[in-house]
Enzyme design. Structure first.
Site, PDB file in Angstrom:
ATOM      1  N   GLY A  13      15.634 -23.016 -14.620  1.00  0.00           N
ATOM      2  CA  GLY A  13      16.345 -22.147 -13.701  1.00  0.00           C
ATOM      3  C   GLY A  13      15.650 -22.038 -12.360  1.00  0.00           C
ATOM      4  CE1 TYR A  37      15.511 -19.687 -21.896  1.00  0.00           C
ATOM      5  CE2 TYR A  37      15.437 -21.717 -23.160  1.00  0.00           C
ATOM      6  CZ  TYR A  37      15.147 -20.373 -23.034  1.00  0.00           C
ATOM      7  OH  TYR A  37      14.481 -19.716 -24.037  1.00  0.00           O
ATOM      8  CB  CYS A  38      12.617 -21.242 -19.134  1.00  0.00           C
ATOM      9  SG  CYS A  38      10.827 -20.965 -19.159  1.00  0.00           S
ATOM     10  CG  LEU A  39       9.018 -23.245 -16.019  1.00  0.00           C
ATOM     11  CD1 LEU A  39       7.874 -24.232 -16.157  1.00  0.00           C
ATOM     12  CD2 LEU A  39       8.725 -22.279 -14.903  1.00  0.00           C
ATOM     13  CG  LEU A  80      20.674 -19.060 -19.231  1.00  0.00           C
ATOM     14  CD1 LEU A  80      20.966 -20.017 -20.379  1.00  0.00           C
ATOM     15  CD2 LEU A  80      21.601 -17.861 -19.269  1.00  0.00           C
TER      16      LEU A  80
END
Length: 591
Positions: free
Chosen positions: A326, A322-324, A350
């Site tokens: 990812g 998720y976010c960083l 994500l």
């Protein structure tokens, strides 16, 4: 697997390293002192942008003439509207607010004289948009900075922010005898006291970690210098053979994905028959200043994969970032693919960017001038304060997150009830100096990962090497990772990619549980080797589905599971089965 890994940076060193001589020390100290006064913001960056825009505008007589003519037309429109609205109550407006601008939605704004006030402001806003864009010769970065600064100034000067020019505030003041302003003053003093004492926002006390949020049952099965790994207790008789490992961003506490029981993504996955692990990052301090991105990969993703492999042996892992988280997971997956490590069964990203060339307005805060100040401030402390990152994100939508909130709480005297997502958002985290500098310079500014220059273990990696199915989610109103930027994964990888575009923003679009009203999404899968569709074409041709995208994702995870098996024991068997305490662990509690 509990041993500390000390890594060497594979990318060039950040520019603001500890100085090697006295003169460098003087420069670093001077920058650090100025950065402290400006909270890390570089006035030189704004000055350069303003100079670039103003000089090129001064040298563009055609653009000047266009702006003069536009100003004259708008004055004529406004004068005609003022005359007609005085004679005809239903006179159509000469300009409408932008989409999602709710400041003037109250019917009182359509009554004289407030209709004239809001129309004059909106016309001015429209003119400044024209004035700050399409000036020949101005660099794209500086143009966006000037446009952004003008919008920030106008949002601050909006007539909705003043008592005398806001009919809603005047109505509330008249009906309550001024009690709204008294309540607003009390709200202001309460917020000031909370900020000075380091307390969370009003209402955050109702969302205690481990009691009200982050309550899905589980155990900490790994702890090292940087992470705790949590394994969640199964709730179904059978589970997918391939466990799910979630890598959240270290910019935030992990429990955004395990909020209240009704909207916990972790709880949903467990209830759908998945074995779930999640990384809880440590909140770093000055002692962690030299932790780099590769430490986050080794101590984070790789250490977690090793632990999951011990607890659930002989099965590959369905990894989620998720976010960083990812971005980091994609880096690790690319290195694993390069080295023949086949422990991943699938990859879910994500709201995660890989290619940062079109990363939206966040990029306005990242250039060489800004980084020189930011790095100096981090060098002095050893980390970036969490509130600095939070303030930057608030600026991206200051109209709603700053000014409209202040009008509601300080002028109308209304204290809205805090929700779990807002309480989580106030639980900020720090970032180590070295890691954040490497990320901003090499991944964000130079785009080294997307362009094949980022090195792991001395060799470059590329996401094109990843050969597992991908599930990628972008959110429609994302100010942090714009969905068209997230969509660029189609240009970087040729595996099967199931792409989802969901309503909501960077956080609320991901935390979008089934049953939540006014939610929709689009989903389509591009098979390996299929032709590319640009994002606008994809959006126009892909049908819209009402509701949450979570069931589609859970079904995709189940499709990529090889079998249904009995849940693995918590922490594994024999000596490796020792757990280190109950979820949510200790790192998430660090302030």
């Amino acid at each position: 697997m509990n041993d500390l890994v000390t890594s060497q940076p594979q990318a060039p060193e950040p520019r603001a390293q500890a100085p090697g001589d006295f003169l460098d020390m003087i420069d670093n100290l001077a920058y650090a002192a100025r950065a402290r006064l400006t909270a890390g913001a570089a006035p030189t960056a704004g000055a350069l942008a303003w100079f670039d825009w103003s000089m090129h505008l001064a040298l563009s007589p055609g653009k000047q003439r266009s702006l003069w003519l536009d100003a004259w037309r708008k004055q004529w429109q406004f004068a005609r509207y003022a005359q007609q609205s005085g004679l005809q109550a239903s006179c159509p407006a000469c300009v409408e607010p932008l989409e999602h601008d709710r400041r003037f939605a109250d019917p009182a704004w359509q009554q004289w004289p407030f209709n004239l006030i809001q129309q004059g402001f909106l016309l001015q806003q429209q003119w400044w948009k024209e004035a700050t864009t399409d000036v020949r010769g101005v660099s794209e970065h500086h143009e966006k900075m000037v446009e952004f600064a003008a919008r920030q100034w106008l949002d601050m000067m909006s007539p909705a922010n003043a008592i005398a020019t806001n009919p809603e505030v005047l109505r509330a003041t008249a009906s309550s005898g001024g009690l709204n302003l008294w309540r607003g003053a009390m709200n202001f003093l309460d917020d000031a006291q909370r900020q000075l004492t380091g307390k969370g926002p009003a209402g955050a006390e109702g969302f205690e970690v481990g009691k009200d949020v982050a309550v899905t049952p589980g155990k900490v099965v790994l702890r090292n210098r940087l992470i705790e790994l949590i394994q969640y207790a199964p709730t179904t008789r059978k589970v997918g053979a391939e466990p799910v490992l979630i890598v959240p961003s270290w910019v935030m506490k992990y429990y955004i994905l395990d909020l209240s029981p009704h909207n916990s993504m972790v709880g949903y996955l467990v209830a759908q028959g998945h074995t779930v692990f999640i990384i809880s990052w440590k909140n770093p301090d000055a002692d962690d200043r030299d932790l780099g991105l590769d430490d986050y990969r080794q101590l984070g993703v790789m250490a977690a994969l090793d632990a999951v492999g011990t607890i659930v042996p002989k099965h590959r892992v369905q990894a989620v970032g998720y976010c960083l988280g990812g971005t980091l997971l994609a880096t690790a997956a690319a290195a694993m693919a390069r080295d023949g490590d086949e422990r991943l069964a699938s990859l879910t990203l994500l709201a995660s960017e890989i290619d940062y060339r079109e990363s939206g307005e966040v990029k306005l805060f990242v250039d060489d001038s800004q980084l020189a100040w930011l790095e100096a401030g981090m060098w002095r402390k050893g980390y970036l304060e969490g509130w600095q990152m939070a303030a930057s994100f608030q600026m991206l939508n200051s109209r709603d997150l700053i000014w409209s909130r202040r009008v509601r709480e300080y002028l109308l005297g209304e204290r809205g009830s805090l929700v779990d997502l807002m309480a989580w958002n106030a639980d900020t985290t720090r970032m180590p100096y070295r890691m954040h500098s490497e990320y901003l310079r090499h991944l964000y500014m130079n785009n080294d990962l997307a362009e094949g220059r980022w090195q792991v273990d001395g060799q470059p990696v590329t996401v094109a090497d990843i050969r597992v199915p991908l599930f990628v989610v972008g959110t429609l109103r994302d100010h942090v990772a714009p969905w068209r930027s997230v969509y660029k994964i189609h240009l970087l990888n040729d595996s099967d990619i199931s792409f989802v575009l969901t309503s909501g923003g960077h956080n609320a679009g991901i935390v979008s549980e089934p049953g939540r009203p006014r939610r929709s999404y689009q989903i389509a899968t591009r098979k390996a080797g299929a032709r590319y569709r640009n994002p606008d074409q994809w959006q126009a041709e892909t049908p819209v589905h009402e509701g949450s995208w979570w069931p589609a994702w859970s079904a995709w995870l189940a499709h990529n599971a090889s079998a249904q098996v009995a849940p693995p024991p918590m922490g594994g068997k024999s000596g490796s089965g020792k757990t280190l305490g109950a979820a949510p662990g200790t790192y998430v509690m660090q302030k």
